[in-house]
Design a protein around this motif. Structure first.
Motif, PDB file in Angstrom:
ATOM      1  N   ARG A  60      56.763  42.958  48.226  1.00  0.00           N
ATOM      2  CA  ARG A  60      56.604  41.640  47.621  1.00  0.00           C
ATOM      3  C   ARG A  60      55.521  40.838  48.335  1.00  0.00           C
ATOM      4  O   ARG A  60      54.752  40.118  47.692  1.00  0.00           O
ATOM      5  CB  ARG A  60      57.940  40.891  47.675  1.00  0.00           C
ATOM      6  N   MET A  61      55.452  40.974  49.654  1.00  0.00           N
ATOM      7  CA  MET A  61      54.413  40.269  50.400  1.00  0.00           C
ATOM      8  C   MET A  61      53.023  40.739  49.976  1.00  0.00           C
ATOM      9  O   MET A  61      52.103  39.935  49.808  1.00  0.00           O
ATOM     10  CB  MET A  61      54.614  40.469  51.899  1.00  0.00           C
ATOM     11  N   VAL A  62      52.875  42.059  49.797  1.00  0.00           N
ATOM     12  CA  VAL A  62      51.588  42.599  49.345  1.00  0.00           C
ATOM     13  C   VAL A  62      51.276  42.102  47.941  1.00  0.00           C
ATOM     14  O   VAL A  62      50.131  41.751  47.625  1.00  0.00           O
ATOM     15  CB  VAL A  62      51.600  44.138  49.403  1.00  0.00           C
ATOM     16  N   GLY A  63      52.305  42.054  47.068  1.00  0.00           N
ATOM     17  CA  GLY A  63      52.098  41.558  45.712  1.00  0.00           C
ATOM     18  C   GLY A  63      51.624  40.114  45.692  1.00  0.00           C
ATOM     19  O   GLY A  63      50.708  39.756  44.932  1.00  0.00           O
ATOM     20  N   GLU A  64      52.231  39.269  46.519  1.00  0.00           N
ATOM     21  CA  GLU A  64      51.815  37.871  46.569  1.00  0.00           C
ATOM     22  C   GLU A  64      50.424  37.729  47.181  1.00  0.00           C
ATOM     23  O   GLU A  64      49.653  36.850  46.796  1.00  0.00           O
ATOM     24  CB  GLU A  64      52.850  37.055  47.339  1.00  0.00           C
ATOM     25  N   LEU A  65      50.108  38.608  48.127  1.00  0.00           N
ATOM     26  CA  LEU A  65      48.757  38.591  48.692  1.00  0.00           C
ATOM     27  C   LEU A  65      47.735  38.948  47.614  1.00  0.00           C
ATOM     28  O   LEU A  65      46.664  38.325  47.528  1.00  0.00           O
ATOM     29  CB  LEU A  65      48.668  39.585  49.853  1.00  0.00           C
ATOM     30  N   MET A  66      48.052  39.910  46.754  1.00  0.00           N
ATOM     31  CA  MET A  66      47.142  40.306  45.677  1.00  0.00           C
ATOM     32  C   MET A  66      46.920  39.164  44.696  1.00  0.00           C
ATOM     33  O   MET A  66      45.802  38.957  44.209  1.00  0.00           O
ATOM     34  CB  MET A  66      47.694  41.532  44.952  1.00  0.00           C
ATOM     35  N   ARG A  67      47.978  38.404  44.413  1.00  0.00           N
ATOM     36  CA  ARG A  67      47.846  37.298  43.463  1.00  0.00           C
ATOM     37  C   ARG A  67      47.076  36.114  44.048  1.00  0.00           C
ATOM     38  O   ARG A  67      46.310  35.457  43.339  1.00  0.00           O
ATOM     39  CB  ARG A  67      49.237  36.840  43.012  1.00  0.00           C
ATOM     40  N   ASN A  68      47.287  35.846  45.317  1.00  0.00           N
ATOM     41  CA  ASN A  68      46.696  34.659  45.921  1.00  0.00           C
ATOM     42  C   ASN A  68      45.363  34.922  46.624  1.00  0.00           C
ATOM     43  O   ASN A  68      44.519  34.029  46.675  1.00  0.00           O
ATOM     44  CB  ASN A  68      47.681  34.044  46.928  1.00  0.00           C
ATOM     45  N   HIS A  69      45.210  36.116  47.170  1.00  0.00           N
ATOM     46  CA  HIS A  69      43.976  36.456  47.880  1.00  0.00           C
ATOM     47  C   HIS A  69      43.549  37.869  47.481  1.00  0.00           C
ATOM     48  O   HIS A  69      43.624  38.801  48.287  1.00  0.00           O
ATOM     49  CB  HIS A  69      44.175  36.368  49.399  1.00  0.00           C
ATOM     50  N   PRO A  70      43.121  38.042  46.226  1.00  0.00           N
ATOM     51  CA  PRO A  70      42.810  39.402  45.756  1.00  0.00           C
ATOM     52  C   PRO A  70      41.734  40.097  46.571  1.00  0.00           C
ATOM     53  O   PRO A  70      41.765  41.317  46.722  1.00  0.00           O
ATOM     54  CB  PRO A  70      42.365  39.174  44.305  1.00  0.00           C
ATOM     55  N   GLU A  71      40.779  39.330  47.112  1.00  0.00           N
ATOM     56  CA  GLU A  71      39.713  39.954  47.884  1.00  0.00           C
ATOM     57  C   GLU A  71      40.241  40.515  49.206  1.00  0.00           C
ATOM     58  O   GLU A  71      39.799  41.582  49.675  1.00  0.00           O
ATOM     59  CB  GLU A  71      38.578  38.949  48.137  1.00  0.00           C
ATOM     60  N   VAL A  72      41.216  39.819  49.816  1.00  0.00           N
ATOM     61  CA  VAL A  72      41.818  40.310  51.059  1.00  0.00           C
ATOM     62  C   VAL A  72      42.676  41.536  50.776  1.00  0.00           C
ATOM     63  O   VAL A  72      42.628  42.535  51.495  1.00  0.00           O
ATOM     64  CB  VAL A  72      42.662  39.196  51.726  1.00  0.00           C
ATOM     65  N   ALA A  73      43.476  41.472  49.708  1.00  0.00           N
ATOM     66  CA  ALA A  73      44.325  42.606  49.339  1.00  0.00           C
ATOM     67  C   ALA A  73      43.490  43.833  48.999  1.00  0.00           C
ATOM     68  O   ALA A  73      43.863  44.961  49.335  1.00  0.00           O
ATOM     69  CB  ALA A  73      45.214  42.226  48.164  1.00  0.00           C
ATOM     70  N   ALA A  74      42.359  43.604  48.335  1.00  0.00           N
ATOM     71  CA  ALA A  74      41.500  44.734  47.963  1.00  0.00           C
ATOM     72  C   ALA A  74      41.001  45.465  49.198  1.00  0.00           C
ATOM     73  O   ALA A  74      40.949  46.700  49.232  1.00  0.00           O
ATOM     74  CB  ALA A  74      40.329  44.238  47.124  1.00  0.00           C
ATOM     75  N   LYS A  75      40.653  44.707  50.232  1.00  0.00           N
ATOM     76  CA  LYS A  75      40.209  45.344  51.477  1.00  0.00           C
ATOM     77  C   LYS A  75      41.335  46.158  52.101  1.00  0.00           C
ATOM     78  O   LYS A  75      41.125  47.267  52.601  1.00  0.00           O
ATOM     79  CB  LYS A  75      39.733  44.287  52.475  1.00  0.00           C
ATOM     80  N   LEU A  76      42.564  45.611  52.055  1.00  0.00           N
ATOM     81  CA  LEU A  76      43.700  46.310  52.646  1.00  0.00           C
ATOM     82  C   LEU A  76      44.029  47.584  51.886  1.00  0.00           C
ATOM     83  O   LEU A  76      44.312  48.625  52.485  1.00  0.00           O
ATOM     84  CB  LEU A  76      44.920  45.383  52.643  1.00  0.00           C
ATOM     85  N   LEU A  77      43.977  47.524  50.560  1.00  0.00           N
ATOM     86  CA  LEU A  77      44.386  48.658  49.736  1.00  0.00           C
ATOM     87  C   LEU A  77      43.273  49.676  49.532  1.00  0.00           C
ATOM     88  O   LEU A  77      43.547  50.826  49.198  1.00  0.00           O
ATOM     89  CB  LEU A  77      44.896  48.157  48.383  1.00  0.00           C
TER      90      LEU A  77
END
Length: 383
Positions: A60-77
């Motif tokens: 869920r934390m990763v999901g919320e990160l994707m919604r709020n900071h997609p550029e940060v999540a993209a780097k992580l994933l």
């Protein structure tokens, strides 16, 4: 001592800390775990727990990160090339924790109310360090394998949290590393500790019990894609395993607690599937492991001296683990579409991989056990 364990709510972050919890409690110390979701699994293993964020999990934390900071999540994933992974994951976790102020506040409040003598925290979990700093007690980072960021880096990436509470990094700190030094060299001053496999508890269904207590008449290969977010190419990996199985002189045990197998239709007779398996008990009967590059899975395979085959999957540190395993000669990395009978049989037959795996298994057996760290923790807390 009173020891507070603060854990990121992910299975892979939680299970490696169970053996230290056992060691502390059997030495007469009191342990309390402040976490949520999968982090509460230490309760099943005998520790008292406090749910600091009901319903919250790493997914869920990763999901919320994707919604709020997609550029940060993209780097992580996706793990953009050219950017050090520690910097990527550290920045992503700091951003994810900023989206969970209730979790952060509850961890720190629990520490202030319970007054531990020592805080043990999972890597990247800055609220544990902040709590230790506010109480003036030591903070001990317990690694989950392969990735162990420095407190200085996390303090800088999450500086706003430390500033908000008016503290700097705790003066007394230590870091426990469970990766064999020949696989990933520890930073100076880290405490090495033996990886002790643990992957949950529960009753064994009779078919699973029978499997784990049978001697296979041909090589048995474990296949798992982990307990975290499902890799994007999971379907292709499973499809390739299903296609290769009838042409490979081996038995496959596929552990997929979060993947729907119905679209794959009837599986070959030499493929067995389970939602959950006691991983170490399974590996004790196996000849090789196919996995996603998760730290716990890789360490479990090393503890049993097994060759490893890893599909080249992106994100969440998988390339870091895969490279370390391949560089040490413990296995091979291949594109998902390259998985087939020839590759599987070549890994099973590769004596150099098996010899390297046996070397690392012996190296792990010689590392300090979790209970060997208890006197060091006592000494640290007494300063």
């Amino acid at each position: 001592m009173r020891v507070l364990m603060t854990i990121t709510p992910g299975t892979g972050h939680t299970y490696p800390m169970v053996p230290l919890s056992w060691a502390l409690q059997t030495a007469g110390h009191e342990v309390l775990v402040a976490s949520c979701g999968p982090g509460l699994a230490l309760g099943e293993a005998g520790a008292r727990t406090v749910d600091v964020a009901p319903g919250l999990s790493l997914d869920r934390m990763v999901g919320e990160l994707m919604r709020n900071h997609p550029e940060v999540a993209a780097k992580l994933l996706q793990e953009a090339s050219g950017v050090p992974y520690l910097e990527v994951v550290g920045g992503a976790v700091a951003a994810a924790l900023r989206l969970q102020p209730e979790l952060v506040d509850a961890v720190i409040r629990t520490a202030e109310e319970w007054r531990p003598d020592l805080v043990v925290h999972s890597p990247l979990f800055t609220p544990g360090m902040v709590a230790a700093a506010k109480l003036g007690v030591p903070a001990v980072q317990h690694g989950f394998g392969f990735v162990n960021p420095s407190a200085e880096m996390m303090g800088e990436l999450h500086k706003d949290l430390f500033d908000a509470h008016g503290v700097a990094l705790p003066e007394a700190r230590a870091t426990i590393d469970i990766t064999p030094p020949s696989v990933v060299a520890p930073e100076p001053g880290m405490w090495s500790a033996r990886f002790a496999p643990y992957n949950g508890s529960g009753p064994l269904p009779k078919p699973l019990f029978d499997l784990l207590n049978s001697a296979p008449d041909r090589p048995r290969v474990a296949v798992t894609l982990g307990s975290g977010p499902v890799p994007g190419e999971a379907a292709l990996v499973l499809e390739r395993i299903a296609q290769a199985a009838p042409k490979t002189d081996a038995e496959f045990v596929v552990v997929l607690p979060r993947i729907d197998l119905e679209p794959f239709g009837p599986l070959p007779d030499n493929v067995h599937t389970f939602d959950w398996v006691p991983y170490s008990a399974l590996l004790a009967t196996c000849s090789a492991v196919v996995h996603h590059g998760g730290p716990g899975t890789a360490l479990g395979a090393m503890a049993h001296g097994l060759p490893q085959l890893m599909p080249a999957l992106k994100g969440l540190g998988r390339p870091v683990v895969a490279k370390a395993i391949a560089d040490r000669g413990l296995g091979r990395v291949a594109e998902p579409g390259e998985i087939g009978p020839e590759l599987l049989e070549s890994v099973l037959a590769d004596t150099s991989i098996r010899e390297a795996a046996a070397e690392v298994r012996e190296e792990m057996r010689a590392m300090p056990a979790p209970y060997d760290l208890v006197p060091r923790l006592e000494e640290l807390a007494a300063r």
